[in-house]
Enzyme design. Sequence first.
Site: not given
Length: 617
Positions: A298, A498
């Site tokens: 990420d 996430d």
Amino acid sequence: GRLAVFLRGWASLRNRRLNMFTLIALGTGIAYLDSLIAALFPQIFPAVFRTMDGGVPLYFEAAAVIVTLVLLGQVLELRARALTGGAIRALLDLAPKTARRVTGSGADEEVTLADVRIGDRLRVLPGAAVPTDGVALEGRSAVDESMISGESLPVAKEPGAALTGGTVNGLGALVMRAERVGADTVLARIVETVAAAQRSRAPVQGLADRVSARFVPAVIVVALLAFAAWLSWGPPPAPSNAIVAAVSVIIIACPCALGLAVPMSVMVAVGKGAGAGLLVRDAAALETLARVNTLAVDKTGTLTEGKPRVTAIEPAVGFDDGRVLALAAALETSSEHPLAGAILAAAHAGGIVPAPVSDFAAVPGQGVAGVVDGARVAVGRIVDAGALPLPLRARADALAAEGATLVLVTVEGISAGLIALADPIRPEASAMLDKLRDAGLDTILLSGDSRAATAPVAARLGIHAYETGLRPAEKSAAVERLRAQGRVVAMAGDGVNDAPALAAADVGIAMGSGTDIAIGAAGIMLLHGDLRGILRARALSRATLRNIRQNLAFAFAYNALCVPIAAGVLYPFFGLRLTPEIAALAMSLSSVSVIANALRLRRVRLGGEVDARPARA
């Protein structure tokens, strides 16, 4: 204790899950029953069972020694387990048992840690341990956070800084607000996480279980063959020698070392990781991470710090950096815009005290305006870039290409300068990715941000593959696609968005500074979000897998060598044979050797310089 050995052996037979206690119960049980009958009814034994003096051999001592040695091995295992948890207990011991709570009148009262509540104001004296997790409200100091982050240098703390329970305050006094207490603190999570990881089982443990299920019947067959061979061709008294040979085979083949090979390595590795800022929530992650060949990561909060900062100030002619920042800070003091905090933080860091503002007004979608030092000042987005002076226009284009957010400061309608704000890349990110690339790992950036914000970060970090504008389900789908291609994927992230991708990956790696949901979905957590922890985790994974293989190889080699000797293959040539007592001692020594080898993991180096090449499957 002795009875427990036989109860566990009986349970293995009843459940048809043969293990080392099956062999222990059979060997010592046969020896004990044979001796008991010989002691009570010696007359029923024929002459072939008797020694030269006419007596019948008794094996009470042998059975007792065997069981004692087995129990000794269990004690050593329990002590080794205690050693693996030593790092965690040491962390807990650093947490004070009491706290100094600041009352409404400003006085201090000493209370037990259990009585501290969220929102309580606590005073932390110089040299004292921080009682619980919270935020500094007053004072300035430096706090030793090495027990959490592994960093030896104290971390500066001022109002607004986060404090972790158990860390040690430096020379300054602090007043803090408690934000997490009890089971919600970092230390409590460490204990909970490590305990869960120690209860979990690495997939490689299945190999040991499958081998044990086949190994025990094979040993029983060898023991029967040894019994038959000694009975048919052995020296007198043949029946007694046959019993000794069969019992020795069963005892020396006891797979204690095999049973310890995997769990001991995993437990020691979990303890080692906890002391290095790595919380292993799932033991399977330790095995899998060594085989990872693709890292999905990420952007915001993982590769970057997750908070905007002033990265550049471009003054127009007649102004300087300090003046532009001071004018913006004066207006942003009254602003609620998300970027206002970044501008005020930059002003504070530069020692700028914002001037008073009059006639303040916020214009939705444009910015803020007011009178500062008698002049009309406005701060907001650039409405018409073509109206900027040429030098500012060129710098605005360059900064925008780097992904920065730009605000324009004007005085009486004249451009005074630009302030660029961006989410800074973590300082360790570039070196960490370079090391993983050098080791042959592919990196892909999966971001929910726009392409304009993501592309510059990817370019600066040398990441060629990236996807932008992803929703949580789309991040998870991207990870699944990579796995469908045959890749072993680790996903690193910090946010709620996430969590699905972290759970979908072969190994999920959560930033300790991230959300609880992300942490809960990951198998490994990096305390304080230090990306170098990925290198440390990979080094620990490789060392653990190597240690497990060493233990399994040692256990198999030990049995392959000792079982034939116990059966008597050397007797016709050298007259060598093993008694049950010696077999039990050798079996226990093999277990101690496996434990000692596993404990070597506590000394493994986890620095970023280790070789991180993917391990062979």
